[in-house]
Design a protein around this motif. Structure first.
Motif, short mmCIF file in Angstrom:
data_model
loop_
_atom_site.label_atom_id
_atom_site.label_comp_id
_atom_site.label_asym_id
_atom_site.label_seq_id
_atom_site.Cartn_x
_atom_site.Cartn_y
_atom_site.Cartn_z
N UNK A 70 0.84 -1.19 0.00
CA UNK A 70 0.00 0.00 0.00
C UNK A 70 0.88 1.24 0.00
N UNK A 71 0.67 2.10 -0.97
CA UNK A 71 1.33 3.40 -1.10
C UNK A 71 2.83 3.34 -1.38
N UNK A 72 3.34 2.18 -1.73
CA UNK A 72 4.73 2.05 -2.15
C UNK A 72 4.87 0.78 -2.96
N UNK A 73 5.61 0.78 -4.05
CA UNK A 73 5.67 -0.38 -4.95
C UNK A 73 6.68 -1.43 -4.49
N UNK A 74 6.58 -1.88 -3.25
CA UNK A 74 7.53 -2.87 -2.72
C UNK A 74 7.04 -4.30 -2.86
N UNK A 75 5.73 -4.50 -2.94
CA UNK A 75 5.13 -5.84 -3.02
C UNK A 75 5.67 -6.73 -1.90
N UNK A 76 5.73 -6.20 -0.69
CA UNK A 76 6.34 -6.91 0.43
C UNK A 76 5.36 -7.71 1.28
N UNK A 77 4.09 -7.73 0.90
CA UNK A 77 3.09 -8.51 1.62
C UNK A 77 2.52 -9.57 0.68
N UNK A 78 2.10 -10.69 1.26
CA UNK A 78 1.58 -11.79 0.45
C UNK A 78 0.19 -12.19 0.92
N UNK A 79 -0.63 -12.60 -0.04
CA UNK A 79 -1.96 -13.14 0.25
C UNK A 79 -2.10 -14.44 -0.54
N UNK A 80 -2.47 -15.49 0.16
CA UNK A 80 -2.64 -16.81 -0.46
C UNK A 80 -4.13 -17.01 -0.78
N UNK A 81 -4.45 -17.43 -2.00
CA UNK A 81 -5.86 -17.67 -2.34
C UNK A 81 -6.47 -18.76 -1.46
N UNK A 82 -7.76 -18.63 -1.24
CA UNK A 82 -8.50 -19.63 -0.50
C UNK A 82 -8.48 -20.93 -1.31
N UNK A 83 -8.50 -22.07 -0.64
CA UNK A 83 -8.44 -23.37 -1.29
C UNK A 83 -9.52 -23.51 -2.36
N UNK A 84 -9.08 -23.87 -3.58
CA UNK A 84 -10.01 -24.08 -4.69
C UNK A 84 -10.57 -22.81 -5.30
N UNK A 85 -10.03 -21.67 -4.92
CA UNK A 85 -10.54 -20.38 -5.38
C UNK A 85 -9.38 -19.51 -5.85
N UNK A 86 -9.71 -18.50 -6.65
CA UNK A 86 -8.69 -17.52 -7.03
C UNK A 86 -8.74 -16.29 -6.13
N UNK A 87 -9.63 -16.29 -5.14
CA UNK A 87 -9.81 -15.11 -4.28
C UNK A 87 -8.99 -15.22 -2.99
N UNK A 88 -8.36 -14.11 -2.65
CA UNK A 88 -7.67 -13.97 -1.37
C UNK A 88 -8.20 -12.70 -0.70
N UNK A 89 -8.31 -12.74 0.60
CA UNK A 89 -8.80 -11.60 1.36
C UNK A 89 -7.75 -11.18 2.36
N UNK A 90 -7.46 -9.89 2.42
CA UNK A 90 -6.55 -9.37 3.44
C UNK A 90 -7.28 -8.28 4.21
N UNK A 91 -6.91 -8.15 5.44
CA UNK A 91 -7.47 -7.08 6.26
C UNK A 91 -6.34 -6.12 6.59
N UNK A 92 -6.62 -4.85 6.44
CA UNK A 92 -5.60 -3.84 6.67
C UNK A 92 -6.24 -2.61 7.28
N UNK A 93 -5.43 -1.67 7.64
CA UNK A 93 -5.92 -0.40 8.17
C UNK A 93 -5.23 0.71 7.39
N UNK A 94 -5.99 1.48 6.66
CA UNK A 94 -5.46 2.60 5.89
C UNK A 94 -5.47 3.83 6.78
N UNK A 95 -4.30 4.36 7.07
CA UNK A 95 -4.20 5.49 8.00
C UNK A 95 -4.11 6.84 7.32
#
Length: 88
Positions: free
Chosen positions: A30-55
């Motif tokens: 978020x707000x920097x092009x580092x791609x330093x966080x990962x989200x793994x898709x749910x089993x059998x799906x292409x969707x991944x959900x992350x929870x964050x706080x935008x300050x």
């Protein structure tokens, strides 16, 4: 649009045409092009959900790319969103 500082704001990533079984992970930041966080898709799906706080109020930039199981990385343009100021 949630106020800045709202905890556990959900962000959903989907494969956008990639087969679910071909996706290893989504890399994001978020707000920097580092791609330093990962989200793994749910089993059998292409969707991944992350929870964050935008300050930060105003424009925010979400950088996301898909990584296939063979290690190929998708080129993804950043996505812009906004948060409104917190109420006082």
């Amino acid at each position: 649009m949630n106020p800045a500082g709202t905890p556990d704001q959900a962000i959903y990533f989907t494969g956008n045409g990639a087969k679910a079984e071909d996706i290893r992970e989504y890399q994001w930041s978020l707000n920097r092009p580092l791609y330093d966080k990962k989200a793994i898709p749910e089993t059998g799906s292409d969707q991944a959900t992350v929870k964050t706080q935008v300050d930060t109020t105003g424009p925010n930039v979400l950088y996301v790319r898909t990584v296939s199981k063979s290690g190929n990385v998708s080129p993804r343009p950043p996505t812009s969103s906004s948060c409104r100021p917190r109420t006082v």
